[in-house]
Scaffold this active site. Structure first.
Site, PDB file in Angstrom:
ATOM      1  N   ASN A  11      50.632  26.594  42.073  1.00 20.38           N
ATOM      2  CA  ASN A  11      51.688  27.003  41.151  1.00 20.38           C
ATOM      3  C   ASN A  11      51.948  28.484  41.411  1.00 20.38           C
ATOM      4  OD1 ASN A  11      53.293  27.753  39.025  1.00 20.38           O
ATOM      5  ND2 ASN A  11      51.758  27.390  37.425  1.00 20.38           N
ATOM      6  N   TRP A  12      53.078  28.756  42.037  1.00 19.24           N
ATOM      7  CA  TRP A  12      53.370  30.141  42.445  1.00 19.24           C
ATOM      8  C   TRP A  12      53.857  31.009  41.295  1.00 19.24           C
ATOM      9  CZ3 TRP A  12      56.273  29.734  47.828  1.00 19.24           C
ATOM     10  CH2 TRP A  12      55.449  29.039  48.726  1.00 19.24           C
ATOM     11  N   LYS A  13      54.134  30.384  40.151  1.00 22.71           N
ATOM     12  CA  LYS A  13      54.656  31.108  38.975  1.00 22.71           C
ATOM     13  C   LYS A  13      55.883  31.933  39.379  1.00 22.71           C
ATOM     14  CE  LYS A  13      50.122  30.742  36.959  1.00 22.71           C
ATOM     15  NZ  LYS A  13      49.110  31.252  36.044  1.00 22.71           N
ATOM     16  N   HIS A  97      52.983  23.870  30.847  1.00 21.36           N
ATOM     17  CA  HIS A  97      52.085  24.963  31.241  1.00 21.36           C
ATOM     18  C   HIS A  97      51.884  25.911  30.060  1.00 21.36           C
ATOM     19  CE1 HIS A  97      50.356  28.390  33.288  1.00 21.36           C
ATOM     20  NE2 HIS A  97      50.047  27.557  34.267  1.00 21.36           N
ATOM     21  N   GLU A  99      51.738  29.004  29.864  1.00 20.50           N
ATOM     22  CA  GLU A  99      52.640  30.165  29.836  1.00 20.50           C
ATOM     23  C   GLU A  99      53.990  29.783  29.234  1.00 20.50           C
ATOM     24  OE1 GLU A  99      52.100  31.128  33.951  1.00 20.50           O
ATOM     25  OE2 GLU A  99      50.052  31.772  33.519  1.00 20.50           O
ATOM     26  N   GLU A 169      43.833  23.034  31.897  1.00 23.76           N
ATOM     27  CA  GLU A 169      43.819  24.471  32.168  1.00 23.76           C
ATOM     28  C   GLU A 169      43.430  25.223  30.898  1.00 23.76           C
ATOM     29  OE1 GLU A 169      46.499  25.352  35.837  1.00 23.76           O
ATOM     30  OE2 GLU A 169      47.662  25.655  34.033  1.00 23.76           O
ATOM     31  N   GLY A 175      44.259  33.250  35.133  1.00 24.94           N
ATOM     32  CA  GLY A 175      44.566  34.606  35.562  1.00 24.94           C
ATOM     33  C   GLY A 175      43.557  35.638  35.099  1.00 24.94           C
ATOM     34  N   SER A 215      41.808  30.181  37.401  1.00 24.25           N
ATOM     35  CA  SER A 215      41.037  31.047  38.302  1.00 24.25           C
ATOM     36  C   SER A 215      40.279  30.283  39.394  1.00 24.25           C
ATOM     37  CB  SER A 215      40.082  31.937  37.506  1.00 24.25           C
ATOM     38  OG  SER A 215      40.808  32.767  36.616  1.00 24.25           O
ATOM     39  N   GLY A 236      46.756  28.970  40.706  1.00 24.55           N
ATOM     40  CA  GLY A 236      47.769  29.997  40.504  1.00 24.55           C
ATOM     41  C   GLY A 236      47.632  31.087  41.558  1.00 24.55           C
ATOM     42  N   GLY A 237      47.032  32.205  41.166  1.00 19.15           N
ATOM     43  CA  GLY A 237      46.909  33.384  42.027  1.00 19.15           C
ATOM     44  C   GLY A 237      46.462  33.099  43.453  1.00 19.15           C
TER      45      GLY A 237
END
Ligand code: 13P
Length: 252
Positions: A11-13, A97, A99, A169, A175, A215, A236-237
């Site tokens: 997930n590149w956000k 998600h 976010e 999640e 993150g 993470s 993610g990251g």
């Protein structure tokens, strides 16, 4: 028990322009070309979907979107429909998600509408659930997650649920560099599978893929994947650099 094919999704956000996205996937394709034991998915921002879809043609990497609206078209300024995602070559759509729940008013009810709309357009939902830190600390993890599952899946037919993907999640692990321990993730994910078995039937629960997200790093993926109810990861990251994402994909 049904054989569940592992799935690693990035997930590149809100990172990467379409030019940067092209660079990233061009470098990623050869690095994961040999992988046949798991499905690999990338979810770039909307503006990069077309570019990335072109580059992914003929590869085993699938395309996903990070969100969707539940109508097929209409006067909904700023929204993207499931039909548009399908037309561009998406196979998956992330919904719920944390976010989006935190910043954009996503609720279990909107997630439920989005799941049905994705299926109507021939797309597979990646349904995110997870508790916040204060909820975990208050011992409310099961209550919160099982309510999300219950309300998000409301009215979904069993064959659709069996083909779906759930991503657990925990919000406190996103993150933050704080990965849930494999045991913590396993415990909640087993609870989710048990709940699905009770709501539907065991075959549906056995077929459902449940990912862990929060993470995930090359150093943590193996131990997570060794757990019986962890069928993959939503990254993610660490999905934003070829080195780390390719190394996560090579967990086996
Ligand atoms: P991080 O891997 O950056 O913690 O993000 C997890 C996530 O939110 C994936 O959807």
């Amino acid at each position: 028990m049904a054989e569940r094919i592992p799935l690693i999704a990035g997930n590149w956000k809100m990172y990467r322009t379409h030019q940067e996205a092209a660079e990233l996937v061009r470098a990623l394709i050869p690095r994961v070309a040999d992988v046949s034991y798991c499905e690999v998915v990338v979810c770039p921002p909307f503006t990069a979907l077309t570019t990335v879809a072109e580059l992914l043609k003929g590869t085993r990497i699938a395309l996903g979107a990070q969100d969707v609206y539940w109508k097929s078209e209409g006067a909904y300024t700023g929204e993207i429909s499931p039909l548009m995602l399908k037309a561009v070559g998406c196979r998956y759509g992330i919904v719920g998600h944390s976010e989006r729940r935190q910043h954009f008013g996503e609720t279990n009810a909107t997630v439920s509408s989005k799941i049905k709309a994705l299926y109507d357009a021939g797309l597979i939902p990646i349904i995110c659930v997870g508790e916040r830190l204060e909820e975990r600390e208050a011992g409310r993890t099961h209550e919160v997650v099982s309510r999300q599952i219950d309300e998000c899946l409301d009215g979904l037919e069993e064959e659709k649920l069996a083909a779906s993907v759930v991503a657990y999640e925990p919000v406190w692990a996103i993150g933050t560099g704080l990965t849930a321990t494999p045991e913590q993730a396993q415990e909640v994910q087993a609870m989710i599978r048990g709940q699905v078995a009770a709501l539907y039937k065991k075959q549906v629960a056995d077929a459902l893929r449940i990912l862990y997200g929060g993470s995930v790093k090359p150093e943590s993926i193996r131990a997570l994947m060794a757990m019986p109810d962890i069928d993959g990861a939503l990254v993610g990251g660490a999905s934003l650099t070829v080195e780390s994402f390719a190394s996560i994909v090579h967990f086996a």
